[in-house]
Design an enzyme around this catalytic site. Structure first.
Site, PDB file in Angstrom:
ATOM      1  N   SER A 261      42.336  47.939  41.982  1.00 20.87           N
ATOM      2  CA  SER A 261      43.234  47.075  41.219  1.00 20.87           C
ATOM      3  C   SER A 261      42.446  46.225  40.230  1.00 20.87           C
ATOM      4  CB  SER A 261      44.005  46.148  42.164  1.00 20.87           C
ATOM      5  OG  SER A 261      43.128  45.181  42.725  1.00 20.87           O
ATOM      6  N   LYS A 262      43.189  45.574  39.347  1.00 14.83           N
ATOM      7  CA  LYS A 262      42.576  44.664  38.380  1.00 14.83           C
ATOM      8  C   LYS A 262      41.830  43.542  39.099  1.00 14.83           C
ATOM      9  CE  LYS A 262      45.086  41.661  36.056  1.00 14.83           C
ATOM     10  NZ  LYS A 262      46.014  41.038  35.088  1.00 14.83           N
ATOM     11  N   ARG A 263      42.383  43.071  40.202  1.00  8.51           N
ATOM     12  CA  ARG A 263      41.736  42.003  40.973  1.00  8.51           C
ATOM     13  C   ARG A 263      40.389  42.471  41.538  1.00  8.51           C
ATOM     14  NH1 ARG A 263      47.028  41.506  42.268  1.00  8.51           N
ATOM     15  NH2 ARG A 263      46.796  42.828  44.123  1.00  8.51           N
ATOM     16  N   ALA A 266      37.852  42.211  38.764  1.00 11.91           N
ATOM     17  CA  ALA A 266      37.464  40.821  38.520  1.00 11.91           C
ATOM     18  C   ALA A 266      36.548  40.317  39.632  1.00 11.91           C
ATOM     19  CB  ALA A 266      38.714  39.956  38.421  1.00 11.91           C
TER      20      ALA A 266
END
Length: 509
Positions: A261-263, A266
């Site tokens: 995921s994008k998380r 990050a």
């Protein structure tokens, strides 16, 4: 394979950044279409107006352009089945939804959002389906005259599919083989929303039929929706024209536990979007592979190997090679773990593989962004050839090439200061005199011999002067063979840098 022309589609929602999993879906569609001399269609599924984000469609098109995966038909280039935005096809979906109601395969549901929320709170695992539909406000539970009155009054309603009881629905997946579902486990999905917009379930079937899509590739997260779509193909009388299905494996987190995921990006410090995406609503900038310094060739090569291999040890593929070698039989059912170090390896290998002319515009842009003006492009090509094997990402070209265009702004004095002596100062003054006395161009091999002869004359070892000389020229402990650097900089520039560095070294001694 059937005899009908291969037509595949990528149908993203314009709601934000394009995840690398989405680009891999594009890539597999594109490779399959081109291998079989078919068409690759881009269709924008913008029916959920509450999630629509301004600029997202243009961003998707830019991503595909950067990757070199240009669609044969799209909202921009057009095609024989326009329009290619679902919001512009709104009127035709109701016709098919109403047909399903007339046939008894769908029904009107008048429940409000508040009523449904109340049911979800009061009933564990509530689903709008066989178990509860008769106790809810819909055209199956209400008398016909009441249904007619509600419709005549313009009462907001949706149209839901009526899932049959106690049936097993099966299909052949081109990756997973035989797949079956029990209809009792599937709720009555909304087909047409109260605003007249179709949901994905109805729109994808109608559009795939009308656009003559022959093969539908999508992520495995859509597998639970497959029984609804299979029934719609059947109920609408189009079963013979249904595309062949392939549900692609997930791209997993580096530890293999769950979808990437994008998380995760990050948290772990790497991008998961093809290009940087700025969300105007939140003000959040999510970094992308392009802006980090990835080549599109490397990005596609990376994605191709996430869940697919050609059965050999080959790892680097051009797009043409991928088209030639791609087959769904070699796509794995299991998820593929994302490895950012491997991604960087692909990029470094592609930087090595591309010729300097291909890299030139990208490297020039990197340097100019740092304030370096390129006036001699032949010189730039020579520099690229000298240092490209040392670069992993495109921004590395500034560190590895910047000193060829401007003198170092600072020096790694910690590598020089502790062992600096007057004897070394004397050596570099003598080296400067030697260079001043030679009016011919600096030639790497000849200069290296002269340098080592002077070193012997001054009773110094290579370890005494080679590293300081490198730091004089480039500022740090990096770069290609130091005499190649000096040869490319030229005699006067080399002399100038020695003088400037000696001043810095002496003041710190």
């Amino acid at each position: 394979m059937t005899d009908k022309k291969v037509r595949v589609r990528f149908a993203p929602s314009p709601t934000g950044g394009l995840h690398l999993g989405g680009v891999r879906t594009v890539l597999f569609n594109y490779l399959f279409a081109k291998k079989h001399h078919g068409d690759f269609v881009l269709r924008i599924e913008d029916t959920d107006q509450t999630r629509y984000v301004e600029g997202a469609e243009e961003y998707i098109l830019d991503c595909l352009k950067w990757c070199g995966l240009q669609p044969d038909e799209s909202p921009v280039v057009g095609g024989p089945y326009t329009p290619y935005r679902q919001s512009e096809r709104k009127a035709l979906y109701r016709e098919y939804a109403e047909r399903l109601v007339m046939q008894g395969h769908a029904y009107y549901a008048f429940d409000t959002a508040e009523e449904l929320d109340k049911n979800r709170k009061e009933i564990p695992n509530f689903q709008y389906g066989q178990a509860y539909r008769d106790s809810l406000r819909n055209s199956l539970s209400l008398p016909q005259h009441e249904v007619d009155a509600l419709l005549d009054a313009g009462t907001p309603h949706v149209i839901r599919i009526k899932m049959p009881a106690d049936e097993t629905i099966s299909f052949h997946d081109m990756i997973r083989g035989h797949v079956s579902f029990e209809t009792n486990q599937v709720d009555d999905k909304v087909l047409l929303k109260a605003d007249g917009m179709p949901t994905y379930h109805l729109a994808v079937v109608v559009d795939d039929y009308l656009m003559k899509i022959s093969h539908a590739f999508r992520g495995e997260e859509w597998l639970p929706s497959a029984p609804v779509h299979l029934l719609l193909w059947d109920y609408l009388g189009w079963k013979a024209d249904m595309p062949q299905w392939a549900h692609l494996p997930l791209i997993l987190k580096p530890d293999g536990h769950g979808k990437l995921s994008k998380r995760d990006g990050a948290r772990l410090g790497f991008p998961v979007y093809a290009m940087s995406w700025f969300d105007a609503k939140t003000g959040e900038l999510t970094p992308g592979f392009r802006e980090l310094g990835f080549l599109p060739e490397a990005f596609l090569n990376l994605l191709a190997t996430l869940g697919w291999n050609d059965g050999t040890d080959q790892e680097l593929f051009t797009l043409d090679e991928l088209i030639e070698k791609f087959s769904l039989e070699r796509v794995s059912k299991a998820g593929a773990k994302f490895d950012f170090e491997k991604a960087k390896w692909f990029n470094a290998e592609w930087i090595k593989r591309l010729n300097a002319e291909s890299l030139k515009p990208k490297v020039k842009a990197v340097l100019e962004e740092k304030g370096i003006t390129i006036t001699d492009e032949d010189y730039l090509l020579t520099v690229i050839n000298l240092i490209k094997d040392r670069c992993v990402l495109l921004p590395d070209f500034y560190q590895q090439a910047g000193y060829f265009f401007e003198q170092p702004k600072e020096y790694d004095l910690n590598a020089v200061k502790p062992k600096w002596t007057d004897a070394k100062t004397d050596f570099f003054n003598a080296l400067t005199a030697l260079l001043n006395s030679d009016q011919t161009a600096l030639e790497a091999h000849r200069f290296e011999e002269a340098f080592k002869a002077l070193m012997d004359e001054k009773a110094l070892k290579a370890g005494d002067v080679m590293l300081p000389f490198r730091i004089m020229l480039v500022g740090g402990k990096f770069g290609p063979h130091v005499f190649d650097i000096a040869a490319l900089l030229g005699r006067q520039e080399t002399i100038s840098r020695i003088a400037k560095a000696l001043e810095a070294f002496s003041s710190q001694a």
